[in-house]
Design an enzyme around this catalytic site. Structure first.
Site, PDB file in Angstrom:
ATOM      1  N   GLU A 152       0.846  -1.190   0.000  1.00 33.73           N
ATOM      2  CA  GLU A 152       0.000   0.000   0.000  1.00 33.73           C
ATOM      3  C   GLU A 152       0.889   1.251   0.000  1.00 33.73           C
ATOM      4  OE1 GLU A 152      -2.456  -0.280   3.462  1.00 33.73           O
ATOM      5  OE2 GLU A 152      -2.912  -2.394   3.108  1.00 33.73           O
ATOM      6  N   LEU A 198      -5.706  -2.151  -0.917  1.00 33.23           N
ATOM      7  CA  LEU A 198      -5.513  -2.130   0.531  1.00 33.23           C
ATOM      8  C   LEU A 198      -6.030  -3.436   1.148  1.00 33.23           C
ATOM      9  CD1 LEU A 198      -5.104   0.849  -0.240  1.00 33.23           C
ATOM     10  CD2 LEU A 198      -6.160   1.469   1.928  1.00 33.23           C
ATOM     11  N   GLU A 219      -3.985  -6.747   3.051  1.00 35.96           N
ATOM     12  CA  GLU A 219      -2.720  -7.393   3.388  1.00 35.96           C
ATOM     13  C   GLU A 219      -2.658  -8.839   2.910  1.00 35.96           C
ATOM     14  OE1 GLU A 219      -2.807  -3.709   5.244  1.00 35.96           O
ATOM     15  OE2 GLU A 219      -4.307  -5.297   5.489  1.00 35.96           O
ATOM     16  N   GLN A 266       2.293  -2.163   5.935  1.00 28.80           N
ATOM     17  CA  GLN A 266       2.479  -0.773   6.313  1.00 28.80           C
ATOM     18  C   GLN A 266       2.731  -0.577   7.804  1.00 28.80           C
ATOM     19  OE1 GLN A 266      -0.644   2.546   5.551  1.00 28.80           O
ATOM     20  NE2 GLN A 266       0.503   2.279   3.647  1.00 28.80           N
ATOM     21  N   PHE A 267       2.053  -1.353   8.638  1.00 31.27           N
ATOM     22  CA  PHE A 267       2.275  -1.318  10.085  1.00 31.27           C
ATOM     23  C   PHE A 267       2.188  -2.743  10.615  1.00 31.27           C
ATOM     24  CE2 PHE A 267       0.573   2.910   9.181  1.00 31.27           C
ATOM     25  CZ  PHE A 267       1.513   3.727   9.794  1.00 31.27           C
ATOM     26  N   TYR A 297      -1.093  -4.310  11.174  1.00 28.96           N
ATOM     27  CA  TYR A 297      -1.857  -4.690   9.988  1.00 28.96           C
ATOM     28  C   TYR A 297      -1.583  -6.136   9.562  1.00 28.96           C
ATOM     29  CZ  TYR A 297      -2.724   0.332   9.121  1.00 28.96           C
ATOM     30  OH  TYR A 297      -3.095   1.647   9.213  1.00 28.96           O
ATOM     31  N   HIS A 352      -1.043   1.658  15.138  1.00 31.35           N
ATOM     32  CA  HIS A 352       0.151   2.062  14.409  1.00 31.35           C
ATOM     33  C   HIS A 352       1.417   1.854  15.232  1.00 31.35           C
ATOM     34  CE1 HIS A 352      -3.140   4.343  12.439  1.00 31.35           C
ATOM     35  NE2 HIS A 352      -2.493   3.973  11.361  1.00 31.35           N
TER      36      HIS A 352
END
Length: 729
Positions: A419, A448, A450, A472-473, A476, A521
């Site tokens: 992403e 978007l 995973e 991304q994190f 996630y 996050h």
């Protein structure tokens, strides 16, 4: 008599009496010899199902999910080429049998019976599981995880077109191949499956090649839960970007005709299709399942009356290809042959020791052409003014960007995906300008999802690419972790090292972000990654280490077929200073191409003998701050950076703490399930002297001023170290 024997006796009786179920007349392009071959495949599949149950009763077999009722998949195999990669539903023995008939030198009955017997000579899993699969037949083995193989089928189909533009060294599939992925009607409802359908459609909608044939084997029930009548057709007949085909899986002629049409559509258009195949499920879900506990006897008998093999006998007779008596003889002979082969298969050796079971956790290395690093001309064109900036210390995020650039210049089969990795350059700028340097087909902005990101990576690895997907994190990852655990990491194990999914999964994670995100996050849990056998988990703490370790991670994937997770501490991306503002002591110069930090190599800072502080990630940064303060207090400390969180670098770590009077573990992951638990056990098992730990609380992370309240701090490290030293005086 159980249902398997009832179906068997019914077949014998009804064929002998000419009591065959009604249906359409045979029509389509299926020629006589192939029709007989497909019937033989169905008979062998059925005989193997019966034999599996007999072996289990005798204590010689251990897994009885069978394919009876799904024999029509043999016709799907005949409509495809043996070079078309196939990710199979666990009821697709007939497909594998029919494909084996397309490839010379196969001994499919023997091979499958070895699998049933869990023999170490089983050619696909080496006795580790009863799975369908074959290297020679281009069938990677699948486990029983519902629908988890669909995302990687999408990735494999995408990889065919990608390989035409950038040919990997270890390319597997020809340019005109397609990918087939089969599953049951119940699995079609799983979120993993829905994500894969959507990803295939989303890709095809943008006119990107996606030569993928989904095959839904609709027997109307998932274990005991019915699929509503008409649900699959209503759900899939009108999806954008996904062409719908339907066939009667009880009719070999109809299935072959429609499967040929669907395969030709996918192959010529390079677009995905959905083949909806009507089937029945004979017996129960598996050997221990009794269908009459949740279905009426009338319903069970109605399905049995629609036995596909009975329909095949009628169709072959009406086509003038095979008389019922001849069909009955083929069936009897097949059952007898399977029983004879099974008598020998059950005598073959089985795995006995942990060493034997674990032998395929780590895949064998593969030969790779030597690389000499990127040329100066290529680097100058890619980096431009950044070459001059490399002479000065830089922050971690920029150094990782440069490392990715050099690696992609050196290895054309590296592909990044995730992403926002392309046009935006990543949430934290780590992948900035990579899309300009290498193009949108090597730096892929994904949808978007995973599961789709990891599936894309796994599938591309099947065709020789070295994928570097980005999550991304860290938080996630949790909705998609089965793609790593249940698919990528298990593939070598269940294929006896014949298949692998080499990749480097980049994940931004851990805590200490000021004023941003909270628990979604900032996530300090890595237990799910450390719990996966065979996976390598790397965590750098400085920019120079990030470069050296990332290069090693790519080497591990490229040359040793390993699945690697590269965990990047978000809070360290922009850090410049260590002790005072503008001291610049946490920045590093970019290591020259070729510099690597080997797997298992730890970092040691200082040589103090009073205490060794063992840590990683943000803990390393905080421990280095504490180290100076301890020195000012008269305590000489050394700081040991683990770097590699799984497998733990045990030998290097034990050497690094030699001579230290005390050991303090600083672990930013949680008290329960954190890295410190394994480190405490390691030091205790080797009799290392006094050990204590400073860890994060068993808590999620808060947003705002309390962002670090639950995790170790420099003050806390100083206090804990002083307490250990002073307590010993």
């Amino acid at each position: 008599m159980d249902r398997a024997e009832i179906v068997h006796e019914n077949f014998l009786r009804r064929v002998a009496a000419g009591d065959l179920p009604p249906g359409r007349s045979p029509a389509g392009p299926l020629e006589p010899a192939r029709a007989v071959s497909l019937f033989r495949a169905g008979c062998l599949s059925r005989a193997l199902d019966r034999q599996a149950r007999a072996m289990q009763r005798a204590g010689h077999g251990f897994y009885t999910i069978g394919s009876s009722g799904h024999e029509g998949m043999a016709a799907v195999a005949a409509a495809l080429r043996p070079t078309d990669m196939a990710f199979l539903h666990y009821r697709d023995a007939a497909f594998q049998i029919a494909r084996a008939d397309q490839v010379p030198g196969q001994t499919i009955a023997w091979d499958m019976l070895l699998s049933f017997a869990s023999s170490a000579e089983d050619p696909i899993s080496g006795g580790r599981h009863k799975v369908l699969g074959s290297k020679a037949l281009m069938i990677p083995p699948q486990t029983s995880t519902i629908a988890s193989h669909l995302p990687k089928a999408v990735g494999a189909a995408y990889a065919i077109g990608a390989a035409r533009r950038h040919r990997p060294e270890h390319r597997v599939m020809p340019d005109d191949a397609i990918v087939m992925c089969s599953f049951g009607d119940a699995s079609a409802n799983h979120s993993t499956a829905q994500g894969a359908f959507n990803a295939a459609q989303w890709t095809a909608y943008q006119a990107i090649p996606m030569p993928l044939l989904f095959v839904c084997e609709d027997n109307g029930i998932g274990i005991s839960t019915r699929t509503p009548r008409g649900w699959i057709a209503a759900s899939f007949a009108h999806r954008p970007g996904l062409r719908y085909f339907a066939c009667d899986g009880l009719d070999l002629y109809d299935t072959y005709r429609v499967a040929c049409e669907a395969a030709e559509y996918v192959r010529s258009r390079r677009r995905p299709a959905f083949l909806h195949m009507r089937t029945v499920r004979l017996y129960g879900h598996a050997g221990a399942d009794v269908p009459t506990t949740y279905l009426s006897r009338e319903e069970v008998e109605a399905e049995e009356a629609n036995d596909p093999l009975l329909h095949s006998v009628r169709l072959l007779h009406e086509a003038g290809v095979l008389e019922p008596a001849e069909a009955l003889e083929i069936y009897r002979e097949t059952c007898e042959r399977v029983a004879r082969i099974a008598e020998e298969a059950v005598t073959r050796p089985r795995l006995k020791t942990a060493r034997e079971v674990m032998a395929s956790l780590i895949p064998p290395p593969r030969p790779c052409a030597p690389t000499n690093g990127p040329s100066q001309e290529a680097r100058a064109a890619a980096f431009g003014a950044d070459l001059k900036a490399m002479e000065e210390p830089q922050i971690m995020s920029r150094l990782i960007n440069w490392a990715l650039t050099d690696l992609m210049l050196e290895n054309r089969e590296i592909v990044l995906m995730g992403e926002d990795v392309g046009r935006k350059g990543g949430v934290y700028g780590v992948t900035q300008r990579l899309i300009q340097r290498f193009g949108a087909d090597r730096v892929i902005d994904t949808l978007l999802d995973e599961q789709s990101i990891l599936g894309l990576a796994i599938g591309m690895a099947h065709n020789g690419f070295i994928p570097i997907p980005e999550i991304q994190f860290l938080a996630y990852l949790h909705n998609a972790e089965d793609q790593i655990r249940g698919e990528a990491a298990t593939l070598p194990f269940f294929s006896n090292g014949q298949f692998a999914n080499p990749m480097v999964v980049r994940i931004a994670g851990l805590g200490y972000q000021k004023g941003f995100g909270g628990h979604f996050h900032n996530d300090n849990s890595v237990a799910v990654l450390r719990d996966i056998p065979g996976l390598i988990l790397a965590c750098p703490s400085t920019g120079a280490d990030a470069v050296g370790m990332l290069r090693e991670c790519v080497r591990l994937a490229r040359e040793e077929n390993r699945v690697v997770v590269f965990l990047e501490p978000i809070a360290l991306y922009p850090l410049r200073d260590l002790h005072e503002e503008k001291d610049g002591q946490w920045m590093c110069r970019y290591p020259a191409p070729g510099h690597r930090i080997a797997l298992g190599e730890v970092g040691v800072h200082g040589s103090g003998g009073d205490i060794a502080i063992v840590t990683f990630g943000n803990g390393h940064y905080l421990s280095r701050q504490a180290q100076r303060r301890l020195r000012d207090a008269g305590v000489e400390a050394r700081v040991i950076d683990l770097r590699w969180l799984s497998p733990l670098p045990e030998a290097a770590l034990l050497r690094a703490v030699e001579g230290a009077k005390r050991i303090l573990i600083v672990d930013e992951t949680r008290r329960s399930g954190g890295v410190a638990e394994a480190l405490m056990a390691l030091f205790a098992e080797h009799g290392r002297a006094p050990v204590a730990r400073l860890v994060a609380e068993d808590s999620f992370i808060a947003t705002g001023p309390a962002y670090a309240a639950t995790m170790p701090s420099a003050d806390g490290i100083v206090q804990a170290a002083l307490a250990m030293v002073e307590g010993a005086r």
